[in-house]
Design a protein around this motif. Structure first.
Motif, PDB file in Angstrom:
ATOM      1  N   SER A  25     -14.393  22.555  -2.732  1.00  0.00           N
ATOM      2  CA  SER A  25     -13.504  22.605  -1.617  1.00  0.00           C
ATOM      3  C   SER A  25     -12.455  23.466  -1.735  1.00  0.00           C
ATOM      4  N   THR A  26     -11.884  22.872  -2.223  1.00  0.00           N
ATOM      5  CA  THR A  26     -10.966  24.160  -3.211  1.00  0.00           C
ATOM      6  C   THR A  26     -11.085  26.029  -3.001  1.00  0.00           C
ATOM      7  N   GLU A  27     -12.435  26.295  -3.913  1.00  0.00           N
ATOM      8  CA  GLU A  27     -13.093  27.488  -4.084  1.00  0.00           C
ATOM      9  C   GLU A  27     -13.628  27.942  -2.573  1.00  0.00           C
ATOM     10  N   ALA A  28     -14.488  27.049  -2.077  1.00  0.00           N
ATOM     11  CA  ALA A  28     -14.870  27.476  -0.063  1.00  0.00           C
ATOM     12  C   ALA A  28     -13.233  27.712   0.466  1.00  0.00           C
ATOM     13  N   PHE A  29     -12.126  27.280   0.383  1.00  0.00           N
ATOM     14  CA  PHE A  29     -10.917  27.729   0.947  1.00  0.00           C
ATOM     15  C   PHE A  29     -10.341  28.822   0.741  1.00  0.00           C
ATOM     16  N   ILE A 124     -14.682  23.851  14.956  1.00  0.00           N
ATOM     17  CA  ILE A 124     -15.076  22.650  15.764  1.00  0.00           C
ATOM     18  C   ILE A 124     -16.518  22.775  15.440  1.00  0.00           C
ATOM     19  N   GLU A 125     -17.348  21.339  15.958  1.00  0.00           N
ATOM     20  CA  GLU A 125     -18.655  20.484  15.375  1.00  0.00           C
ATOM     21  C   GLU A 125     -19.113  19.479  15.625  1.00  0.00           C
ATOM     22  N   ALA A 131     -10.479  20.096  12.215  1.00  0.00           N
ATOM     23  CA  ALA A 131      -9.616  20.795  11.639  1.00  0.00           C
ATOM     24  C   ALA A 131      -9.414  22.198  12.178  1.00  0.00           C
ATOM     25  N   THR A 132      -8.248  22.503  11.586  1.00  0.00           N
ATOM     26  CA  THR A 132      -8.294  24.183  11.979  1.00  0.00           C
ATOM     27  C   THR A 132      -7.137  24.886  10.888  1.00  0.00           C
ATOM     28  N   LYS A 159     -15.942  28.068  10.336  1.00  0.00           N
ATOM     29  CA  LYS A 159     -16.777  26.348   9.959  1.00  0.00           C
ATOM     30  C   LYS A 159     -17.754  26.837   8.674  1.00  0.00           C
ATOM     31  N   ARG A 160     -18.542  27.693   8.217  1.00  0.00           N
ATOM     32  CA  ARG A 160     -18.723  27.494   6.769  1.00  0.00           C
ATOM     33  C   ARG A 160     -18.193  26.533   6.148  1.00  0.00           C
TER      34      ARG A 160
END
Length: 172
Positions: A25-29, A124-125, A131-132, A159-160
């Motif tokens: 998740s860190t790499e995605a963010f 939004i999902e 999340a924001t 979102k992705r």
């Protein structure tokens, strides 16, 4: 590349490539943070997840772990900011430290970091706020044109990145 849309397209390609090889998740963010800095600019970038059943928010990502670590939770506050972002699913924008101080208790630290404007983009999902994405820069930085870029260019990548990160965070 001088055309803004060409620059955005190139930044989106880099994001796509980074997300495709992300292992956490860190790499995605990180990829989302880099994209945000490339297309609109941000001195401080965070992702806050929201668990409405538990009534808490948690910082899931930060580009400043010293001042804004990813540990712990805080209660969800039912205030004017909540109404804008959670209830209406609208982007919240404040362009002065005084406006930030009216809704965020950490305005003093935000100012010490050289920030005085913020954009909070709801992620939004299935019709729910999960999340924001929070981006901060100096006062008056997030002009209507920059806010439009946030909404138009960064909503889908946010979102992705969140969709990629959610399963990772459940196992963390």
């Amino acid at each position: 590349m001088t055309d803004t849309s060409d620059m955005h397209d190139h930044a989106l390609e880099i994001f796509d490539d980074a997300l495709a090889v992300a292992q956490s998740s860190t790499e995605a963010f990180d990829a989302l943070c880099d994209l945000t800095q490339a297309v609109v600019g941000a001195k401080l970038f965070t992702i806050m997840t929201v668990d409405m059943e538990a009534g808490v928010a948690r910082r899931a990502y930060t580009n400043d772990p010293v001042n804004y670590p990813t540990s712990g939770t805080k209660p969800v506050e039912m205030d004017s900011w909540f109404e804008v972002v959670h209830d209406r699913h609208e982007t919240f924008v404040a362009n002065t430290l005084a406006e930030i101080d009216a809704v965020f208790p950490d305005a003093e630290l935000i100012g010490q970091l050289g920030c005085g404007s913020v954009v909070n983009l709801p992620i939004i999902e299935d019709g729910q706020l999960v999340a924001t994405m929070n981006i901060l820069h100096e006062e008056q930085y997030y002009t209507p044109a920059r806010v439009a870029v946030v909404k138009e260019v960064l909503t889908a990548p946010a979102k992705r990145a969140m969709a990629f990160a959610e399963p990772q965070q459940r196992t963390a």
